[in-house]
Design a protein around this motif. Structure first.
Motif, PDB file in Angstrom:
ATOM      1  N   LEU A 113       0.833  -1.216   0.000  1.00 36.44           N
ATOM      2  CA  LEU A 113       0.000   0.000   0.000  1.00 36.44           C
ATOM      3  C   LEU A 113       0.860   1.254   0.000  1.00 36.44           C
ATOM      4  CD1 LEU A 113      -2.842  -0.784   2.583  1.00 36.44           C
ATOM      5  CD2 LEU A 113      -3.193  -0.128   0.197  1.00 36.44           C
ATOM      6  N   SER A 114       1.964   1.206   0.748  1.00 35.91           N
ATOM      7  CA  SER A 114       2.724   2.442   0.949  1.00 35.91           C
ATOM      8  C   SER A 114       4.014   2.507   0.143  1.00 35.91           C
ATOM      9  CB  SER A 114       3.077   2.585   2.431  1.00 35.91           C
ATOM     10  OG  SER A 114       3.917   1.517   2.808  1.00 35.91           O
ATOM     11  N   PHE A 115       4.356   1.420  -0.577  1.00 34.55           N
ATOM     12  CA  PHE A 115       5.623   1.359  -1.313  1.00 34.55           C
ATOM     13  C   PHE A 115       5.828   2.641  -2.132  1.00 34.55           C
ATOM     14  CE2 PHE A 115       8.157   0.246  -5.048  1.00 34.55           C
ATOM     15  CZ  PHE A 115       9.268  -0.295  -4.432  1.00 34.55           C
ATOM     16  N   PRO A 116       7.001   3.257  -2.124  1.00 30.08           N
ATOM     17  CA  PRO A 116       8.252   2.829  -1.505  1.00 30.08           C
ATOM     18  C   PRO A 116       8.453   3.300  -0.060  1.00 30.08           C
ATOM     19  CG  PRO A 116       8.678   4.707  -2.919  1.00 30.08           C
ATOM     20  CD  PRO A 116       7.203   4.439  -2.994  1.00 30.08           C
ATOM     21  N   GLN A 117       7.442   3.932   0.535  1.00 28.01           N
ATOM     22  CA  GLN A 117       7.571   4.287   1.955  1.00 28.01           C
ATOM     23  C   GLN A 117       7.217   3.080   2.832  1.00 28.01           C
ATOM     24  OE1 GLN A 117       6.009   7.384   0.303  1.00 28.01           O
ATOM     25  NE2 GLN A 117       8.175   7.919   0.291  1.00 28.01           N
ATOM     26  N   ARG A 118       7.344   3.234   4.144  1.00 27.81           N
ATOM     27  CA  ARG A 118       6.939   2.205   5.110  1.00 27.81           C
ATOM     28  C   ARG A 118       5.941   2.818   6.076  1.00 27.81           C
ATOM     29  NH1 ARG A 118       9.132  -3.218   4.411  1.00 27.81           N
ATOM     30  NH2 ARG A 118      10.910  -2.904   3.043  1.00 27.81           N
ATOM     31  N   ILE A 119       4.891   2.058   6.390  1.00 27.74           N
ATOM     32  CA  ILE A 119       3.893   2.537   7.368  1.00 27.74           C
ATOM     33  C   ILE A 119       3.645   1.449   8.415  1.00 27.74           C
ATOM     34  CG2 ILE A 119       2.699   4.164   5.828  1.00 27.74           C
ATOM     35  CD1 ILE A 119       0.578   1.948   5.344  1.00 27.74           C
ATOM     36  N   GLU A 120       3.009   1.817   9.497  1.00 35.09           N
ATOM     37  CA  GLU A 120       2.614   0.848  10.530  1.00 35.09           C
ATOM     38  C   GLU A 120       1.597  -0.122   9.935  1.00 35.09           C
ATOM     39  OE1 GLU A 120       3.226   0.741  13.911  1.00 35.09           O
ATOM     40  OE2 GLU A 120       4.641   2.430  13.876  1.00 35.09           O
ATOM     41  N   SER A 121       1.702  -1.407  10.324  1.00 34.94           N
ATOM     42  CA  SER A 121       0.734  -2.391   9.813  1.00 34.94           C
ATOM     43  C   SER A 121      -0.145  -2.956  10.931  1.00 34.94           C
ATOM     44  CB  SER A 121       1.486  -3.555   9.172  1.00 34.94           C
ATOM     45  OG  SER A 121       2.240  -4.228  10.171  1.00 34.94           O
ATOM     46  N   GLY A 122       0.254  -2.706  12.177  1.00 37.61           N
ATOM     47  CA  GLY A 122      -0.459  -3.321  13.303  1.00 37.61           C
ATOM     48  C   GLY A 122       0.141  -4.662  13.709  1.00 37.61           C
ATOM     49  N   VAL A 123       1.167  -5.123  12.974  1.00 32.93           N
ATOM     50  CA  VAL A 123       1.789  -6.420  13.287  1.00 32.93           C
ATOM     51  C   VAL A 123       2.857  -6.222  14.366  1.00 32.93           C
ATOM     52  CG1 VAL A 123       3.150  -8.342  12.345  1.00 32.93           C
ATOM     53  CG2 VAL A 123       1.364  -7.272  10.955  1.00 32.93           C
TER      54      VAL A 123
END
Ligand code: NDP
Ligand code: MG
Length: 399
Positions: A285-295
């Protein structure tokens, strides 16, 4: 705001996608959702995410949803039905990103519609790619669609590849970029340690109880037969433009490493983490950035072990069938996928035994292996013919 269409929003991947989106209301706008017939869950998703359009493939269920929305005083959601409506939302001009999370070959035409419209396509629906191969990848090339893998193994491989390869999935020359092998990991499913004879008596509930992953019923059975790894083998060939000889399946029961890439200098790059689909979904969803996934972060000190094994093809004949189909060509792959969908459905409905799945798949592939598949019409026609044939095999083996 990224404008999203989620095909198959009521399924396991669809729900995990909405879980990630729920954490980032400022980043994502849910424009359209689809399901086959899960009305109540779709109603709840409509109330929470307020899409503009919803497709229920079944017209009866679309009518029920429409009246429930009215009863809830929601009258700004357009409810449509039918398979063509899936293509309409997938290619809609008001959508940037399409999560392709319908199960089975039913996802092919809507996913292809998203590809042809040049969308960012998050591909969970591996059967769409398996069943159409080069036709699908050619459409990606032509439209310039951005294809991002959701399948955890392929998402892991994608993350381990050099930037050059990430920017041209499906048509980068990996050998030119120093890659020597794709190492596709698989847990071996719930029956890895079972006696082969005991597999005759496996029940649908046992097959759906995967040790590491919580998934829809069809992919759970595919994981138990390892047809899932076979479909993933074919998926990897197309997504990463590699020969079958350059893909190796490695059993890794803990599912901590989600797959690896080996380079010609001897380096192996692995992607790991807890087995939770929200990680690859958030990544894509956020490529190429990184976001929180809840994992939750992976804890190395509570991980009990880290094992690797070769594959026993006697235990997993479906995996062998899929690797052979991948080497044979598109006719075999399309036929295998269609037969498998029929056989798995029959097994889930307790019409055939677990071990009949491989038999039906093998007989079907042998019959249709030399069929030429060069257009999407060929795919659709072969898929239909194989289903009729496989259904007749189900009737013969019904117990
Ligand atoms: P589910 O069975 O949980 O969900 C399937 C979704 O597709 C539901 O929204 C369902 O609607 C809809 N659907 C079912 N049949 C049709 C149809 N004929 N036409 C249109 N829509 C339909 O599947 P999963 O989420 O487990 O899997 C989805 C895809 O993602 C599969 O291709 C699978 O291989 C792949 N995948 C899944 C993973 C997982 O962890 N679950 C991991 C990697 C890949 P309804 O609820 O109304 O039936
Ligand atoms: Mg997978």
């Amino acid at each position: 705001m990224q404008k999203l269409c989620i095909l198959g929003s009521t399924g396991s991947i669809g729900k995990s996608t909405l879980d990630v989106i729920r954490l980032h209301p400022e980043k994502f706008d849910v424009v359209s959702l689809s399901a086959h017939s899960s009305v109540d869950l779709m109603l709840a998703q409509c109330i929470e995410f307020r899409p503009k359009t919803v497709v229920m493939v079944s017209i009866e269920h679309a009518n029920v949803l429409a009246s429930k929305l009215l009863a809830a005083s929601i009258n700004d959601i357009n409810v449509t039905s039918g398979t063509c409506a899936l293509e309409t939302i997938a290619q809609d001009i008001g959508t940037d990103t399409v999560m392709a999370a319908i199960v089975g070959a039913s996802g092919l035409l809507p996913t292809l519609a998203a590809v042809k419209a040049g969308k960012k396509v998050l591909l969970a629906n591996k059967e769409a790619l398996v069943t159409s191969g080069a036709i699908f990848i050619d459409a990606v090339k032509q439209s310039g669609a951005q294809l991002l893998p959701i399948d955890s193994e392929h998402n892991a491989i994608f993350q381990c590849l050099p930037l050059n390869a990430q920017q041209q999935p499906g048509y980068c020359d990996l050998a030119d970029n120093g890659v020597s092998k794709i190492l596709l990991t698989g847990s071996g499913g719930p029956f890895r340690t079972w006696d082969n004879q005991a597999l005759e008596h496996v029940t649908p509930a046992q097959a759906c109880a995967h040790p590491n992953w919580d998934m829809g019923r069809k992919i759970s059975v595919d994981s138990a037969t390892m047809m899932n790894k076979g479909l993933e083998f074919i998926e990897a060939k197309w997504l990463f433009n590699v020969d079958p000889e350059d893909i190796q399946v490695v059993l890794h029961p803990q599912s901590t490493i989600h797959s690896m890439v080996q380079y010609k200098d001897g380096s192996v790059i692995a992607q790991m983490g807890n087995p939770d689909m929200r990680t690859p979904i958030a990544h894509a969803l956020s490529f190429p950035q990184r976001i929180e996934s809840g994992v939750a972060p992976f804890d190395f000190f509570t991980a009990k072990s880290f094992e690797f094994q070769d594959v026993d093809y006697i235990k997993y004949p479906n995996l062998k069938l899929a690797i052979d189909a991948c080497k044979s060509g598109q006719g075999a792959c399309t036929a295998l996928n269609a037969a498998n969908e029929v056989a798995v459905d029959a097994f889930l409905n307790e019409k055939i035994k677990f071990t009949d799945i491989a038999k039906i798949n093998e007989t079907s592939v042998n019959k249709f292996v030399s069929e030429k598949v060069t257009s999407i019409e060929d795919v659709v026609a072969l898929d239909r013919n194989v289903r009729i044939f496989a259904q007749s095999l189900v009737s013969e083996s019904e117990h």
